[in-house]
Design a protein around this motif. Structure first.
Motif, mmCIF file in Angstrom:
data_model
loop_
_atom_site.group_PDB
_atom_site.id
_atom_site.type_symbol
_atom_site.label_atom_id
_atom_site.label_comp_id
_atom_site.label_asym_id
_atom_site.label_seq_id
_atom_site.Cartn_x
_atom_site.Cartn_y
_atom_site.Cartn_z
ATOM 1 N N VAL A 230 7.877 -10.996 -2.688
ATOM 2 C CA VAL A 230 7.034 -11.298 -1.524
ATOM 3 C C VAL A 230 7.610 -12.533 -0.839
ATOM 4 O O VAL A 230 7.906 -13.539 -1.473
ATOM 5 C CB VAL A 230 5.566 -11.557 -1.911
ATOM 6 C CG1 VAL A 230 4.770 -12.022 -0.680
ATOM 7 C CG2 VAL A 230 4.939 -10.300 -2.493
ATOM 8 N N TRP A 250 5.021 -11.103 7.168
ATOM 9 C CA TRP A 250 5.059 -10.938 5.724
ATOM 10 C C TRP A 250 6.009 -9.827 5.314
ATOM 11 O O TRP A 250 6.138 -8.819 6.002
ATOM 12 C CB TRP A 250 3.659 -10.629 5.179
ATOM 13 C CG TRP A 250 2.705 -11.773 5.298
ATOM 14 C CD1 TRP A 250 1.814 -12.010 6.298
ATOM 15 C CD2 TRP A 250 2.549 -12.850 4.363
ATOM 16 N NE1 TRP A 250 1.105 -13.171 6.057
ATOM 17 C CE2 TRP A 250 1.543 -13.703 4.872
ATOM 18 C CE3 TRP A 250 3.162 -13.182 3.148
ATOM 19 C CZ2 TRP A 250 1.146 -14.862 4.217
ATOM 20 C CZ3 TRP A 250 2.769 -14.326 2.485
ATOM 21 C CH2 TRP A 250 1.777 -15.162 3.016
ATOM 22 N N ASN A 253 4.962 -5.919 -0.927
ATOM 23 C CA ASN A 253 4.001 -4.865 -1.223
ATOM 24 C C ASN A 253 2.643 -5.247 -0.653
ATOM 25 O O ASN A 253 2.172 -6.370 -0.817
ATOM 26 C CB ASN A 253 3.919 -4.693 -2.743
ATOM 27 C CG ASN A 253 2.978 -3.599 -3.146
ATOM 28 O OD1 ASN A 253 1.766 -3.797 -3.130
ATOM 29 N ND2 ASN A 253 3.524 -2.453 -3.503
ATOM 30 N N GLU A 254 1.999 -4.300 0.021
ATOM 31 C CA GLU A 254 0.731 -4.593 0.686
ATOM 32 C C GLU A 254 -0.329 -5.063 -0.303
ATOM 33 O O GLU A 254 -1.188 -5.890 0.032
ATOM 34 C CB GLU A 254 0.236 -3.361 1.442
ATOM 35 C CG GLU A 254 -1.052 -3.566 2.215
ATOM 36 C CD GLU A 254 -0.945 -4.653 3.277
ATOM 37 O OE1 GLU A 254 -1.983 -5.278 3.602
ATOM 38 O OE2 GLU A 254 0.183 -4.875 3.791
ATOM 39 N N ALA A 255 -0.293 -4.579 -1.532
ATOM 40 C CA ALA A 255 -1.287 -4.999 -2.521
ATOM 41 C C ALA A 255 -1.195 -6.489 -2.809
ATOM 42 O O ALA A 255 -2.202 -7.142 -3.108
ATOM 43 C CB ALA A 255 -1.090 -4.199 -3.813
ATOM 44 N N THR A 256 0.009 -7.058 -2.695
ATOM 45 C CA THR A 256 0.200 -8.494 -2.934
ATOM 46 C C THR A 256 0.080 -9.283 -1.645
ATOM 47 O O THR A 256 -0.496 -10.373 -1.599
ATOM 48 C CB THR A 256 1.577 -8.754 -3.576
ATOM 49 O OG1 THR A 256 1.719 -7.941 -4.739
ATOM 50 C CG2 THR A 256 1.723 -10.213 -3.966
ATOM 51 N N VAL A 257 0.620 -8.713 -0.568
ATOM 52 C CA VAL A 257 0.624 -9.416 0.717
ATOM 53 C C VAL A 257 -0.775 -9.488 1.323
ATOM 54 O O VAL A 257 -1.147 -10.508 1.922
ATOM 55 C CB VAL A 257 1.599 -8.722 1.690
ATOM 56 C CG1 VAL A 257 1.382 -9.223 3.115
ATOM 57 C CG2 VAL A 257 3.037 -8.954 1.256
ATOM 58 N N GLY A 258 -1.562 -8.428 1.150
ATOM 59 C CA GLY A 258 -2.886 -8.381 1.779
ATOM 60 C C GLY A 258 -3.744 -9.606 1.502
ATOM 61 O O GLY A 258 -4.239 -10.244 2.449
ATOM 62 N N ARG A 261 -2.352 -12.679 3.324
ATOM 63 C CA ARG A 261 -2.594 -12.607 4.767
ATOM 64 C C ARG A 261 -4.045 -12.969 5.080
ATOM 65 O O ARG A 261 -4.324 -13.724 6.021
ATOM 66 C CB ARG A 261 -2.252 -11.211 5.285
ATOM 67 C CG ARG A 261 -2.349 -11.093 6.804
ATOM 68 C CD ARG A 261 -2.189 -9.669 7.278
ATOM 69 N NE ARG A 261 -0.863 -9.137 6.999
ATOM 70 C CZ ARG A 261 -0.610 -8.151 6.155
ATOM 71 N NH1 ARG A 261 -1.626 -7.586 5.482
ATOM 72 N NH2 ARG A 261 0.613 -7.708 5.974
ATOM 73 N N ARG A 320 11.774 -4.293 3.541
ATOM 74 C CA ARG A 320 10.764 -3.242 3.435
ATOM 75 C C ARG A 320 10.498 -2.986 1.956
ATOM 76 O O ARG A 320 11.428 -2.874 1.156
ATOM 77 C CB ARG A 320 11.262 -1.966 4.118
ATOM 78 C CG ARG A 320 10.228 -0.835 4.149
ATOM 79 C CD ARG A 320 9.103 -1.164 5.116
ATOM 80 N NE ARG A 320 8.191 -0.030 5.272
ATOM 81 C CZ ARG A 320 7.144 0.200 4.479
ATOM 82 N NH1 ARG A 320 6.875 -0.614 3.468
ATOM 83 N NH2 ARG A 320 6.366 1.236 4.699
ATOM 84 N N ASP A 323 4.774 0.375 -0.807
ATOM 85 C CA ASP A 323 3.403 -0.140 -0.922
ATOM 86 C C ASP A 323 2.677 0.339 -2.182
ATOM 87 O O ASP A 323 1.551 -0.095 -2.445
ATOM 88 C CB ASP A 323 2.588 0.276 0.314
ATOM 89 C CG ASP A 323 3.018 -0.497 1.550
ATOM 90 O OD1 ASP A 323 3.517 -1.625 1.389
ATOM 91 O OD2 ASP A 323 2.859 0.031 2.672
#
Length: 368
Positions: A230, A250, A253-258, A261, A320, A323
């Motif tokens: 990340v 960002w 992975n969306e699970a970590t970035v979410g 954010r 990239r 996710d």
């Protein structure tokens, strides 16, 4: 370069040689040196060097008598001989600048100091046409400032350039201006960006910077490691306000970035314009960035899952990430795009191609 040694114990005359490109050597003799002063000194050279510098002898004699030391004079004589060797038809070459051009340029160099000259540049004909000068700023950072001169310099202004985050303003120049005047103007330009460079130097020193690999002084962008796989990227919009709120992009992975954010948006009120950018980002995110002192940069440079490299030839890095949390494999955008294009089941919609992750077969997409 050149070497001169005293001919007698009184040190009133010196003899030696000048070495030019191609291992060419010329005999040089300096006479009538009184108490190390060159004010009334005379110069004798072998016939080859005399012929080579025949068109410049007025300048050479004047520079000898104005030079502070024999060593300084020999440096100037070597540079002049080197330039003359690159243009064997100097006396008749229509492209060659007038003698006053070389004289003015040498006077500028003497005023600035040879120790600050990074390079004397030449054109396609071998004529001197500019300088690169080392200019320290108020914090001791050294900037290379380039000047390119036309043949009618100093009647016309030189073109200048430097590695700064905004276009340089026009150089204020008059027929009586000198290179020292231009450097004074450059010092004022550099003074504007001290806070900008302070902020980015703090980040470069205390954070793991993934991109750019070797940032220039003009670069306003940084991509920082946050946690493994990340990272965040920002660009300072206004170099004159480097501590202002920045937009963050960002990667991960969306699970970590979410959650990160959301924390950023939720705590923007904690941003303090008086604090450095690094401190503000850490405060609103509620974390401390990995430090180069305690973390290895390589641990954040995860290779692409398709090409198995981290940095591409064009400098690109994986931007990239799948996710699907158990996978979270990183990819270069270009690699992922080519992969998805090659898969028959991929589909395109609104400048985006949709398909499956090469590893976990979960949905993944890339912009066309």
């Amino acid at each position: 370069m050149g070497v001169l040694v005293p001919e007698d114990p009184s040190c009133r005359s010196y003899r030696g040689f000048l070495t030019a490109p191609g291992d060419r050597q010329f005999l040089v003799r300096v006479t009538n040196v009184v108490d190390a002063s060159l004010k009334d000194a005379g110069l004798e050279m072998d016939p080859q060097l005399s012929g080579l510098l025949a068109a410049h002898m007025t300048v050479v004699s004047r520079r000898l008598q104005q030079s502070p030391t024999l060593s300084a004079f020999m440096n100037e004589l070597t540079d002049l001989a080197t330039s003359a060797l690159r243009m064997p038809t100097l006396a008749t070459d229509l492209h060659a600048p007038a003698l006053s051009f070389f004289e003015t340029l040498l006077e500028d160099i003497a005023a600035v100091g040879w120790d600050r000259i990074a390079e004397v540049t030449t054109d396609a004909h071998g004529h001197w046409n500019g300088l690169q000068v080392n200019v320290p700023d108020a914090k001791g950072r050294v900037h290379v400032v380039s000047f390119q001169m036309n043949a009618d310099y100093p009647r016309s202004a030189p073109r200048w350039g430097a590695d700064v985050p905004e276009p340089l303003p026009p150089l204020q120049w008059f027929p009586t201006s000198t290179l020292t005047d231009a450097l004074d103007q450059m010092a004022a330009v550099l003074a504007k960006y001290q806070s900008f460079w302070d902020v980015l130097d703090d980040i470069d020193k205390k954070c793991c910077v993934l991109e750019p690999h070797r940032p220039t002084r003009a670069c306003k962008r940084r991509r920082l490691a946050v946690v493994p796989q990340v990272s965040l990227q920002f660009e300072i919009a206004d170099p004159l306000a480097p501590r202002a709120l920045v937009d963050v992009v960002w990667f991960g992975n969306e699970a970590t970035v979410g959650p990160l954010r959301e924390a950023l948006y939720r705590q923007l009120s904690k941003w303090r314009p008086a604090d450095d950018l690094r401190k503000n980002l850490q405060r609103v995110l509620g974390l401390t960035f990995p430090s180069p002192k305690s973390s290895k940069l390589e641990s954040f440079q995860v290779e692409c899952g398709i090409c198995y490299a981290y940095r591409l030839e064009d400098g690109g890095t994986p931007d990239r990430v799948c996710d699907h949390p158990p996978c979270a494999r990183p990819f270069h955008h270009s690699c992922l795009l080519e992969w998805l294009k090659a898969i028959a089941t991929s589909r395109k919609s609104f400048q985006t191609i949709f398909g499956e992750c090469p590893y976990c077969r979960e949905p993944i997409s890339a912009k066309l």
